[in-house]
Design a protein around this motif. Structure first.
Motif, mmCIF file in Angstrom:
data_model
loop_
_atom_site.group_PDB
_atom_site.id
_atom_site.type_symbol
_atom_site.label_atom_id
_atom_site.label_comp_id
_atom_site.label_asym_id
_atom_site.label_seq_id
_atom_site.Cartn_x
_atom_site.Cartn_y
_atom_site.Cartn_z
ATOM 1 N N CYS A 289 20.391 69.690 83.458
ATOM 2 C CA CYS A 289 20.504 69.195 81.816
ATOM 3 C C CYS A 289 19.033 68.846 81.507
ATOM 4 C CB CYS A 289 21.376 67.991 81.478
ATOM 5 S SG CYS A 289 23.110 68.705 81.594
ATOM 6 N N LEU A 290 18.543 67.917 82.409
ATOM 7 C CA LEU A 290 17.047 67.582 82.196
ATOM 8 C C LEU A 290 15.906 68.602 82.113
ATOM 9 C CD1 LEU A 290 16.977 64.215 84.398
ATOM 10 C CD2 LEU A 290 17.372 64.321 82.098
ATOM 11 N N GLN A 291 16.272 69.830 82.604
ATOM 12 C CA GLN A 291 15.549 70.858 82.464
ATOM 13 C C GLN A 291 15.782 71.633 80.952
ATOM 14 O OE1 GLN A 291 16.571 73.301 85.720
ATOM 15 N NE2 GLN A 291 15.561 72.209 87.243
ATOM 16 N N ARG A 292 16.792 71.118 80.422
ATOM 17 C CA ARG A 292 17.160 71.598 79.135
ATOM 18 C C ARG A 292 16.769 70.767 77.832
ATOM 19 N NH1 ARG A 292 17.964 74.588 75.184
ATOM 20 N NH2 ARG A 292 19.940 75.658 74.664
ATOM 21 N N VAL A 293 16.765 69.494 78.436
ATOM 22 C CA VAL A 293 16.544 68.478 77.271
ATOM 23 C C VAL A 293 15.285 67.366 77.815
ATOM 24 C CG1 VAL A 293 18.920 68.650 76.167
ATOM 25 C CG2 VAL A 293 18.432 67.102 77.907
ATOM 26 N N ASP A 294 15.023 66.926 76.953
ATOM 27 C CA ASP A 294 13.905 65.811 77.305
ATOM 28 C C ASP A 294 14.408 64.498 77.327
ATOM 29 O OD1 ASP A 294 11.427 64.629 78.270
ATOM 30 O OD2 ASP A 294 10.662 64.730 76.041
ATOM 31 N N GLN A 295 15.169 64.038 78.360
ATOM 32 C CA GLN A 295 15.679 62.761 78.386
ATOM 33 C C GLN A 295 15.325 62.188 79.763
ATOM 34 O OE1 GLN A 295 17.381 62.947 75.229
ATOM 35 N NE2 GLN A 295 18.942 61.880 76.117
ATOM 36 N N ARG A 296 14.110 62.456 80.296
ATOM 37 C CA ARG A 296 13.616 61.847 81.378
ATOM 38 C C ARG A 296 13.308 60.423 81.237
ATOM 39 N NH1 ARG A 296 11.728 65.263 85.348
ATOM 40 N NH2 ARG A 296 9.915 64.010 85.891
ATOM 41 N N SER A 297 12.810 60.109 80.277
ATOM 42 C CA SER A 297 12.363 58.667 79.921
ATOM 43 C C SER A 297 13.404 57.751 79.530
ATOM 44 C CB SER A 297 11.173 58.779 78.638
ATOM 45 O OG SER A 297 11.950 59.184 77.618
ATOM 46 N N GLN A 298 14.728 58.425 79.065
ATOM 47 C CA GLN A 298 15.676 57.653 78.825
ATOM 48 C C GLN A 298 16.303 57.075 80.132
ATOM 49 O OE1 GLN A 298 14.639 60.007 77.042
ATOM 50 N NE2 GLN A 298 15.281 59.895 74.808
ATOM 51 N N LEU A 299 16.372 58.298 81.109
ATOM 52 C CA LEU A 299 17.097 57.787 82.225
ATOM 53 C C LEU A 299 16.098 56.849 83.016
ATOM 54 C CD1 LEU A 299 18.908 58.898 84.686
ATOM 55 C CD2 LEU A 299 17.204 60.538 85.471
ATOM 56 N N VAL A 300 15.042 56.868 83.025
ATOM 57 C CA VAL A 300 14.063 55.896 83.777
ATOM 58 C C VAL A 300 14.490 54.391 83.156
ATOM 59 C CG1 VAL A 300 11.833 55.079 84.131
ATOM 60 C CG2 VAL A 300 12.239 57.448 84.528
ATOM 61 N N GLY B 95 21.313 81.853 67.500
ATOM 62 C CA GLY B 95 20.395 80.686 67.132
ATOM 63 C C GLY B 95 21.159 79.388 67.167
ATOM 64 N N VAL B 96 22.518 79.582 66.311
ATOM 65 C CA VAL B 96 23.327 78.268 66.458
ATOM 66 C C VAL B 96 23.705 77.966 67.572
ATOM 67 C CG1 VAL B 96 25.114 79.535 65.419
ATOM 68 C CG2 VAL B 96 24.894 77.168 64.741
ATOM 69 N N GLY B 97 24.266 78.971 68.433
ATOM 70 C CA GLY B 97 24.597 78.802 69.593
ATOM 71 C C GLY B 97 23.833 78.388 70.655
ATOM 72 N N SER B 98 22.810 78.240 70.561
ATOM 73 C CA SER B 98 21.702 77.782 71.437
ATOM 74 C C SER B 98 21.559 76.404 71.131
ATOM 75 C CB SER B 98 20.113 78.370 71.301
ATOM 76 O OG SER B 98 19.371 77.809 71.950
ATOM 77 N N ARG B 99 21.559 75.930 69.455
ATOM 78 C CA ARG B 99 21.648 74.568 69.313
ATOM 79 C C ARG B 99 22.987 73.760 69.780
ATOM 80 N NH1 ARG B 99 21.204 75.623 63.366
ATOM 81 N NH2 ARG B 99 22.985 73.846 63.327
ATOM 82 N N PHE B 100 23.936 74.579 69.937
ATOM 83 C CA PHE B 100 24.898 73.576 70.480
ATOM 84 C C PHE B 100 25.138 73.616 72.136
ATOM 85 C CE2 PHE B 100 27.638 75.240 66.409
ATOM 86 C CZ PHE B 100 27.000 73.991 65.689
ATOM 87 N N ASP B 101 24.632 74.522 72.551
ATOM 88 C CA ASP B 101 24.479 74.816 73.981
ATOM 89 C C ASP B 101 23.430 73.471 74.388
ATOM 90 O OD1 ASP B 101 24.751 75.719 76.875
ATOM 91 O OD2 ASP B 101 22.468 75.870 76.613
ATOM 92 N N PHE B 102 22.505 73.343 73.722
ATOM 93 C CA PHE B 102 21.499 72.113 73.838
ATOM 94 C C PHE B 102 22.285 70.841 73.680
ATOM 95 C CE2 PHE B 102 18.684 68.931 72.109
ATOM 96 C CZ PHE B 102 17.690 69.168 73.042
#
Length: 755
Positions: free
Chosen positions: A321-332, A280-287
């Motif tokens: 990375c964008l498939q893992r995190v929701d940063q699309r709006s920040q990129l735009v 669980g914590v490893g998934s958080r750090f990978d995120f």
């Protein structure tokens, strides 16, 4: 006075208590045994002062256990717990004194050595006061809660800072077999706690026993997050030519995961159990790895696009990375802000804006194949390019360019295909997919996929591009002097694929005119050797040429007449109409002391021809001899000969032929380049000329109807022949007319200015 009933009730309770404490033994033997057990247990549990050597006492643990057993049978353990906790409260000042001492030393020196010593000291207090296990889990839990509550209540805010620094230092020592100098040796009391293959293992054990791990879980996580961020920023910044996400994950596996065992999987009995606890914590750090790298690439996105295609690995990382995190709006938002600041401003060249736009198209299609990001980022760029007057010209120049600049908008490896038009979606198509969830209401999934179609779609109609193509191709054809039209023929074939056969028919006619002109000239030269080599074109199929109606004098006029006579003999149904202001003439001017070679436009040649009649001319006399020439053009032509030292300016507006050259040192002449004006009118010039014609309609409307709004003028102009302007173009024309004082506007109503 007490009643008999009350006396009997008290006597009964007394007998029950005595029986429980005496345990049915003879006399008061049991009560004496209980009293001894209570005294021994309370003395054993009384919190001692670690700083007082006299407080250390050796206890016979067998006697202590017997005493505890006696109290347990007498059901007095709860009372013993209350007594013990009360004694703890009275002795808590001993712990407070040590905490204040170590914290003061840390705040003075900012050395985590003092925080580590404080941790170990608190653990010594905890182990010195802890009840024996025979008292039960309840008493042990109550003790731990009371001890930790007191410790947490006296720790100042500076302890959190020091604790974070101490946890941060474990990254450096966790994998080292040698303890750092600041880490104190493990106290004897802790040596039996756990085996220590790592120097920081006793420290983590102390954290756990003192409850610091659960209480500071977010702080410990932040330390790991900061290490991840620092490593990614230090390793990946501006490294775009290689994939970095997988190496960062491997680094986390080799460096972060072993460290995570201590705070998050210390109780694991096997590697498989530890792996399960760390999942669980490893998934958080990978995120967080993906988020940090995504944030970095988002901040660098403008420069990454400039560096494309060398930066393609960085874009592939960003896509993952964008498939893992929701940063699309920040990129735009970041890219749109960078475009406004660095691209969409008057100081940027249109070609540079188009080049960057094409790179944005290619990069964002790689990051987001459905095209949602591109649609959101491209909209401001497309609107800005639509307002620039030279956008179409730059796009068309790239389409028919020779590629020598090396920065063509068109990739040579891209297949040549027809322009793609936006089509209505076919929902019956089995391969149809719904629009992405973050697509806006105006988004369409079937946007043109090739770059040229995307650029052309900036405008509503491709007719503007076709007209610009005709102008540009006419200029290029007229500039060819060696008769080799293969390159332009190839360009036309490519453009026919893109724009269609019908749109390029006029260009085909222009190319045939050039070939036919070469054949006609060869025939005329075979009949009569002449030094004139004109380009003969079909006037109705070419864009309008620059206007000019002056008459070539002297020998030039005779040469034109001779050539026209031969042409008419060959083409009896056609007649030549000369455009004497276009072209270039090679001259060799023979003077008394020198011969001056020159390649000049026809007007310059006409003026120097007139100087063969007499040596002195005024500007007005020269203009009168050649005909329709405006004064600035005449002065510019004469300045060419002044710069060459062939004529000089005498009295105002008077020029004299220099048969003998003047001393250059006495009369230095600046070097001047003779630039030939384009022969073909640009689309903007054509539109301006046409609007002059439409001005007559506008003037009549305003004279007859008084004042009119712009939309009413636009509606009425649509009845004029060949009127195809938008209301924005009409507004720009009316504004230009207002600046010239021809019309006035008030409240959106236009009217003619009073003469």
């Amino acid at each position: 006075m007490a009643t008999d009933a009350l006396k009997r009730q008290i006597a009964g309770k007394w007998q029950n208590s005595f029986a429980r404490l005496n345990r049915d033994q003879e006399g008061i033997v049991g009560l004496l045994v209980f009293s001894e057990a209570w005294t021994l247990a309370t003395e054993f549990l009384h919190p001692r002062d670690l700083n007082d050597p006299a407080a250390n006492k050796d206890w016979d643990m067998s006697q202590v256990r017997v005493a505890v057993e006696t109290l347990s049978r007498s059901k007095m353990l709860p009372l013993l717990l209350e007594n013990f906790l009360e004694d703890m409260r009275k002795q808590q000042h001993l712990i407070t004194r040590d905490v204040q001492q170590y914290i003061s030393q840390y705040e003075e020196a900012e050395d985590i050595h003092h925080i580590a010593r404080l941790i170990y000291r608190l653990l010594e207090w905890y182990r010195a006061w802890v009840p024996i296990s025979e008292l039960g889990h309840t008493i042990l839990s109550a003790y731990t809660l009371t001890f930790q509550t007191h410790v947490y209540s006296i720790l100042p805010p500076s302890f959190s800072r020091g604790f974070k620094q101490l946890v941060n230092a474990t990254f450096e020592i966790g994998m080292s077999p040698i303890a750092p100098p600041w880490l104190p040796p493990t106290p004897p009391a802790l040596q039996s706690l756990v085996p220590a293959p790592r120097p920081d293992l006793p420290l983590w054990g102390a954290f756990e026993q003192l409850g610091l791990l659960d209480r500071n879980e977010s702080l410990i996580s932040s330390v790991c997050y900061e290490h991840i961020e620092a490593h990614i920023l230090g390793t990946c910044a501006r490294r775009w030519s290689e994939r970095m996400l997988q190496p960062m994950r491997e680094w986390m596996t080799n460096k972060i995961v072993p460290w995570m065992v201590m705070p998050y999987a210390r109780g694991a009995r096997s590697a498989e159990e530890a792996r399960s606890m760390l999942q669980g914590v490893g998934s958080r750090f990978d995120f967080h790895v993906c988020k940090t790298l995504s944030d970095l690439r988002t901040r660098e996105i403008f420069d990454i696009i400039i560096d494309f295609p060398d930066s393609q690995p960085a874009l592939e990382d960003l896509k993952e990375c964008l498939q893992r995190v929701d940063q699309r709006s920040q990129l735009v938002q970041t890219l749109r802000k960078a475009n406004r600041k660095r691209l969409l401003h008057p100081g940027a060249d249109t070609k540079d804006i188009l080049t960057q736009y094409v790179s944005i198209i290619r990069c964002l299609r790689l990051v987001d194949p459905p095209g949602v990001l591109l649609f959101k980022v491209a909209d401001p760029i497309r609107r800005y390019l639509r307002e620039r007057p030279d956008t179409i010209r730059c796009i068309v120049a790239s389409l028919v360019g020779d590629g020598e600049s090396g920065d063509s908008l068109v990739d040579e490896n891209e297949p040549i295909q027809p322009l793609q038009q936006i089509q209505v979606e076919d929902y019956t198509d089995p391969s149809w997919e719904p629009e992405p969830i973050d697509a806006g209401p105006d988004f369409r999934t079937n946007k043109p996929s090739d770059v040229i179609s995307t650029l052309v779609s900036i405008y509503d109609s491709k007719d503007l591009f076709v007209r610009e193509l005709q102008v540009l191709l006419a200029q290029r054809l007229l500039a060819i002097t060696d008769g080799n039209f293969d390159r332009e023929r190839r360009n036309i074939e490519i453009l026919k694929i893109r724009f269609g056969e019908a749109a390029l028919q006029v260009c085909e006619v222009m190319l045939r005119d050039m070939t036919e002109s070469k054949r006609i000239d060869q025939h005329v030269q075979s009949q009569k050797n002449m030094i004139l080599h004109p380009t003969i074109i079909s006037r109705h199929f070419w864009p309008p040429l620059q206007a000019g109606k002056f008459v070539m004098p002297g020998q030039f006029k005779q040469i034109q007449d001779d050539y026209a006579q031969e042409f008419h003999a060959f083409k009896q149904d056609k007649k030549l109409r000369w455009l004497p202001h276009l072209g270039t003439i090679h001259l060799e001017i023979e003077l008394q002391d020198r011969t001056v070679p020159a390649d000049v436009p026809p007007l310059e040649a006409a003026f120097i021809e007139l100087f063969s009649e007499k040596d002195t001319w005024t500007v007005d006399e020269l203009i009168a001899r050649v005909g329709s020439v405006d004064r600035p053009a005449a002065l510019k032509a004469l300045a060419t000969w002044v710069d060459m030292g062939v004529v000089k300016e005498g009295a105002p507006n008077q020029y004299i032929l220099l048969e003998v050259a003047e001393d250059a040192a006495t009369h230095p002449r600046p070097t001047r380049m003779v630039e030939e004006a384009p022969a073909v009118l640009t689309v903007e010039q054509q539109q301006a000329d046409q609007m002059k014609v439409f001005w007559k309609f506008i003037e009549g409307m305003l004279r007859n109807l008084g004042t009119l709004p712009l939309d009413r003028i636009q509606t009425m102009l649509k009845f004029a022949p060949n009127y195809d302007r938008t209301i924005e173009q009409l507004g720009a024309f009316m504004e230009a007319a207002r600046r010239e004082g021809m019309v006035t506007v008030s409240g959106g109503m236009w009217k003619l200015s009073r003469a």
